[in-house]
Design a protein around this motif. Structure first.
Motif, PDB file in Angstrom:
ATOM      1  N   LYS A  39     119.962  35.893  74.749  1.00 20.46           N
ATOM      2  CA  LYS A  39     120.017  34.798  74.189  1.00 20.46           C
ATOM      3  C   LYS A  39     119.363  35.229  72.538  1.00 20.46           C
ATOM      4  N   LYS A  40     119.289  34.785  71.643  1.00 22.12           N
ATOM      5  CA  LYS A  40     119.976  34.306  70.349  1.00 22.12           C
ATOM      6  C   LYS A  40     118.102  34.129  69.732  1.00 22.12           C
ATOM      7  N   ILE A  41     117.589  35.931  69.301  1.00 18.17           N
ATOM      8  CA  ILE A  41     116.526  36.009  68.170  1.00 18.17           C
ATOM      9  C   ILE A  41     115.642  34.592  67.512  1.00 18.17           C
ATOM     10  N   PRO A  42     114.481  34.400  68.038  1.00 12.25           N
ATOM     11  CA  PRO A  42     114.124  33.009  67.052  1.00 12.25           C
ATOM     12  C   PRO A  42     113.994  32.952  65.860  1.00 12.25           C
ATOM     13  N   LYS A  43     114.603  32.056  64.997  1.00 14.14           N
ATOM     14  CA  LYS A  43     115.107  32.460  63.519  1.00 14.14           C
ATOM     15  C   LYS A  43     113.757  32.663  63.096  1.00 14.14           C
ATOM     16  N   ASP A  44     112.554  32.322  63.397  1.00  6.61           N
ATOM     17  CA  ASP A  44     111.159  32.522  62.919  1.00  6.61           C
ATOM     18  C   ASP A  44     110.296  33.904  63.332  1.00  6.61           C
ATOM     19  N   THR A  45     110.667  34.784  64.063  1.00  9.30           N
ATOM     20  CA  THR A  45     110.593  35.600  63.902  1.00  9.30           C
ATOM     21  C   THR A  45     110.766  36.934  62.571  1.00  9.30           C
ATOM     22  N   ASP A  46     109.275  37.736  63.436  1.00  6.83           N
ATOM     23  CA  ASP A  46     109.226  38.429  61.500  1.00  6.83           C
ATOM     24  C   ASP A  46     109.555  40.312  62.506  1.00  6.83           C
ATOM     25  N   LEU A  47     109.424  39.986  63.826  1.00  9.46           N
ATOM     26  CA  LEU A  47     109.428  41.543  63.649  1.00  9.46           C
ATOM     27  C   LEU A  47     110.093  40.864  66.114  1.00  9.46           C
ATOM     28  N   VAL A  48     110.702  42.124  66.006  1.00  8.67           N
ATOM     29  CA  VAL A  48     111.402  42.142  67.514  1.00  8.67           C
ATOM     30  C   VAL A  48     110.458  43.992  67.341  1.00  8.67           C
ATOM     31  N   ILE A  49     110.057  43.381  68.927  1.00 13.29           N
ATOM     32  CA  ILE A  49     109.697  44.682  69.920  1.00 13.29           C
ATOM     33  C   ILE A  49     109.864  45.040  71.328  1.00 13.29           C
ATOM     34  N   MET A  50     111.256  46.297  71.214  1.00 10.79           N
ATOM     35  CA  MET A  50     111.704  46.042  72.590  1.00 10.79           C
ATOM     36  C   MET A  50     110.740  47.568  73.213  1.00 10.79           C
ATOM     37  N   LEU A  51     110.138  47.580  73.896  1.00 11.10           N
ATOM     38  CA  LEU A  51     110.062  47.852  74.686  1.00 11.10           C
ATOM     39  C   LEU A  51     110.904  48.978  76.262  1.00 11.10           C
ATOM     40  N   THR A  52     111.252  49.591  75.490  1.00 11.81           N
ATOM     41  CA  THR A  52     112.824  50.931  76.088  1.00 11.81           C
ATOM     42  C   THR A  52     112.435  51.102  77.363  1.00 11.81           C
ATOM     43  N   ASP A  53     110.911  51.116  78.316  1.00 11.00           N
ATOM     44  CA  ASP A  53     110.875  51.454  79.940  1.00 11.00           C
ATOM     45  C   ASP A  53     111.543  50.376  80.518  1.00 11.00           C
ATOM     46  N   PHE A  54     111.411  49.664  80.580  1.00  7.33           N
ATOM     47  CA  PHE A  54     111.750  48.231  80.794  1.00  7.33           C
ATOM     48  C   PHE A  54     112.752  47.472  80.377  1.00  7.33           C
ATOM     49  N   LEU A  55     114.237  47.927  78.962  1.00  2.48           N
ATOM     50  CA  LEU A  55     115.077  47.289  78.360  1.00  2.48           C
ATOM     51  C   LEU A  55     116.224  48.131  79.684  1.00  2.48           C
ATOM     52  N   LYS A  56     117.038  47.076  80.073  1.00  2.11           N
ATOM     53  CA  LYS A  56     118.573  47.581  80.229  1.00  2.11           C
ATOM     54  C   LYS A  56     119.358  47.855  78.668  1.00  2.11           C
ATOM     55  N   HIS A  57     119.620  48.961  78.548  1.00  4.92           N
ATOM     56  CA  HIS A  57     120.614  50.027  77.897  1.00  4.92           C
ATOM     57  C   HIS A  57     121.495  49.452  76.239  1.00  4.92           C
ATOM     58  N   SER A  59     121.616  45.830  76.545  1.00 11.72           N
ATOM     59  CA  SER A  59     120.642  43.997  76.652  1.00 11.72           C
ATOM     60  C   SER A  59     119.738  45.355  74.807  1.00 11.72           C
ATOM     61  N   MET A  60     119.421  46.253  75.205  1.00 11.41           N
ATOM     62  CA  MET A  60     118.800  46.832  73.816  1.00 11.41           C
ATOM     63  C   MET A  60     119.810  47.007  72.212  1.00 11.41           C
ATOM     64  N   SER A  61     120.771  47.262  73.570  1.00 13.63           N
ATOM     65  CA  SER A  61     121.867  47.773  72.073  1.00 13.63           C
ATOM     66  C   SER A  61     122.612  45.900  71.072  1.00 13.63           C
ATOM     67  N   TYR A  62     122.279  45.087  72.088  1.00 12.09           N
ATOM     68  CA  TYR A  62     122.451  43.698  72.013  1.00 12.09           C
ATOM     69  C   TYR A  62     121.679  42.745  70.804  1.00 12.09           C
ATOM     70  N   PHE A  63     120.746  43.441  71.367  1.00 11.77           N
ATOM     71  CA  PHE A  63     119.334  42.862  70.299  1.00 11.77           C
ATOM     72  C   PHE A  63     118.781  43.670  68.772  1.00 11.77           C
ATOM     73  N   LYS A  64     119.750  44.760  68.831  1.00 14.73           N
ATOM     74  CA  LYS A  64     119.695  45.760  67.593  1.00 14.73           C
ATOM     75  C   LYS A  64     120.387  45.517  66.743  1.00 14.73           C
ATOM     76  N   LYS A  65     121.946  45.078  67.234  1.00 16.69           N
ATOM     77  CA  LYS A  65     122.870  44.364  66.661  1.00 16.69           C
ATOM     78  C   LYS A  65     123.140  42.922  65.712  1.00 16.69           C
ATOM     79  N   TYR A  66     122.006  42.189  66.866  1.00 18.64           N
ATOM     80  CA  TYR A  66     121.853  41.144  66.758  1.00 18.64           C
ATOM     81  C   TYR A  66     120.819  40.784  65.318  1.00 18.64           C
TER      82      TYR A  66
END
Length: 96
Positions: A39-57, A59-66
């Motif tokens: 998925k693409k992060i919505p443009k009006d997002t001010d902050l992304v919070i990733m919960l590391t306990d429940f997120l595949k590595h 996926s987290m890398s993808y969202f960090k890069k994005y």
């Protein structure tokens, strides 16, 4: 402030905490389906919070890069409200 929360299932306490800290809008993606990882992060997002306990590595890398590519700040933290509050407070202090 609009926050995208990625990971986790039961987030009622987290959304209440974020609301008490000044967040107006919280969008939640549970990341259970592989399609979430593209998925693409919505443009009006001010902050992304990733919960590391429940997120595949991956996926987290993808969202960090994005997020980096689109200049969207992000936090990687555990699901506990104390951890989230600590990291969110650091973000607010750095922003000021």
């Amino acid at each position: 402030m609009s926050v995208l929360l990625i990971g986790g299932d039961k987030i009622n306490k987290i959304t209440q905490l974020l609301k008490s800290l000044g967040v107006d809008n919280t969008i939640h993606w549970d990341s259970r389906r592989n399609s979430t990882s593209h998925k693409k992060i919505p443009k009006d997002t001010d902050l992304v919070i990733m919960l590391t306990d429940f997120l595949k590595h991956n996926s987290m890398s993808y969202f960090k890069k994005y997020a980096k590519k689109n200049d969207i700040p992000y936090i990687c933290t555990r699901r506990g409200t104390a951890s989230i509050e600590s990291e969110f407070t650091k973000f607010l202090n750095a922003k000021s």
